[in-house]
Enzyme design. Structure first.
Site, PDB file in Angstrom:
ATOM      1  N   ASP A 112       0.862  -1.183   0.000  1.00  0.00           N
ATOM      2  CA  ASP A 112       0.000   0.000   0.000  1.00  0.00           C
ATOM      3  C   ASP A 112       0.902   1.238   0.000  1.00  0.00           C
ATOM      4  OD1 ASP A 112      -1.697  -2.170   0.629  1.00  0.00           O
ATOM      5  OD2 ASP A 112      -3.022  -0.910   1.847  1.00  0.00           O
ATOM      6  N   LYS A 136      -6.532   3.477  -3.160  1.00  0.00           N
ATOM      7  CA  LYS A 136      -6.934   3.503  -1.754  1.00  0.00           C
ATOM      8  C   LYS A 136      -7.179   4.937  -1.325  1.00  0.00           C
ATOM      9  CE  LYS A 136      -4.968   2.196   2.773  1.00  0.00           C
ATOM     10  NZ  LYS A 136      -3.864   1.436   3.420  1.00  0.00           N
ATOM     11  N   LYS A 178     -10.005   0.586  -2.365  1.00  0.00           N
ATOM     12  CA  LYS A 178      -9.884   0.297  -0.943  1.00  0.00           C
ATOM     13  C   LYS A 178     -10.227   1.551  -0.162  1.00  0.00           C
ATOM     14  CE  LYS A 178      -6.740  -1.110   2.769  1.00  0.00           C
ATOM     15  NZ  LYS A 178      -5.412  -1.673   3.116  1.00  0.00           N
TER      16      LYS A 178
END
Length: 224
Positions: free
Chosen positions: A91, A155, A184
């Protein structure tokens, strides 16, 4: 309810004071609950990978976290080290300084450099854009840039800025990203009702530190 909430959750602990005992607890909880992954600080990846051996739970970690303005070369090195330790998913926070300065060339270079080791190793890349700090036009521009590439997820947030995931941001991302790119939602997801709304808005993953509480509420709400 036609879905299992656990199949959306990245069970997360990323506070600066995270201990090995806390990471071990998160790993056990994720394995018992059937969460998709644990999202943990890089230093704990190897231990979590060993603890989760034999389970279906993936190990995710963070890159350039939480501010995003690390040099590209540093992010690449972080990625390579995380992969070496066994991380399944990365991430990565984008360089928000570059974004706010309109330096899209740098953001393009950053992404291409960071994608290379991730996909060479067959791992998953999630690009964190910190949507709560962006205008709508900036968020759309991010969708247009990153949507050109084979990233796995965009995300919303690190959870370390003032604003975490919002329904509005997730809806915009779903509208302007290609369908092949997942979303996300992360940051401030503390109850099942909000989690359900984010999923309805288009989220495919949820980054949560309150995952066990969400599962309790989910089971009460759905009779699961």
């Amino acid at each position: 309810m036609s879905f299992n909430l656990a199949s959306y959750i990245d069970h997360t602990i990323l506070k600066q004071t995270t201990t090995v005992a806390e990471v071990d607890k998160v790993c056990v909880e994720a394995s018992m609950a059937g969460f998709v992954s644990v999202c943990i600080p890089p230093r704990y990846v190897a231990g979590a990978k060993k603890l989760l051996d034999g389970s279906k739970v993936k190990v995710a970690t963070v890159i350039g976290f939480p501010l995003g303005y690390n040099a590209t070369e540093v992010k690449v090195r972080e990625i390579e080290e995380a992969i070496h330790m066994g991380a399944d998913e990365l991430d990565m926070v984008i360089d928000l300084c570059a974004l706010k300065s309109g330096d899209w060339k740098h953001l393009t270079h950053e992404l291409e450099a960071c994608m290379a080791p991730v996909y060479q190793a067959g791992r998953i890349l999630k690009v964190i854009v910190e949507s709560g700090m962006l205008t709508d036009s900036e968020l759309i521009a991010c969708c247009q840039l990153y949507g050109k590439y084979e990233i796995d997820f965009m995300k919303t947030s690190t959870g370390f800025s003032g604003t975490g995931a919002t329904i509005h941001a997730v809806r915009m991302m779903r509208e302007f990203l290609p369908a092949r790119i997942g979303i996300k939602a992360s940051g401030g997801i503390r109850d099942y009702e909000f989690a359900r709304q984010l999923i309805d808005a288009g989220a495919n993953r949820l980054g949560c530190s309150s995952s066990m509480q969400l599962m309790k509420e989910f089971k009460v709400a759905t009779g699961a």
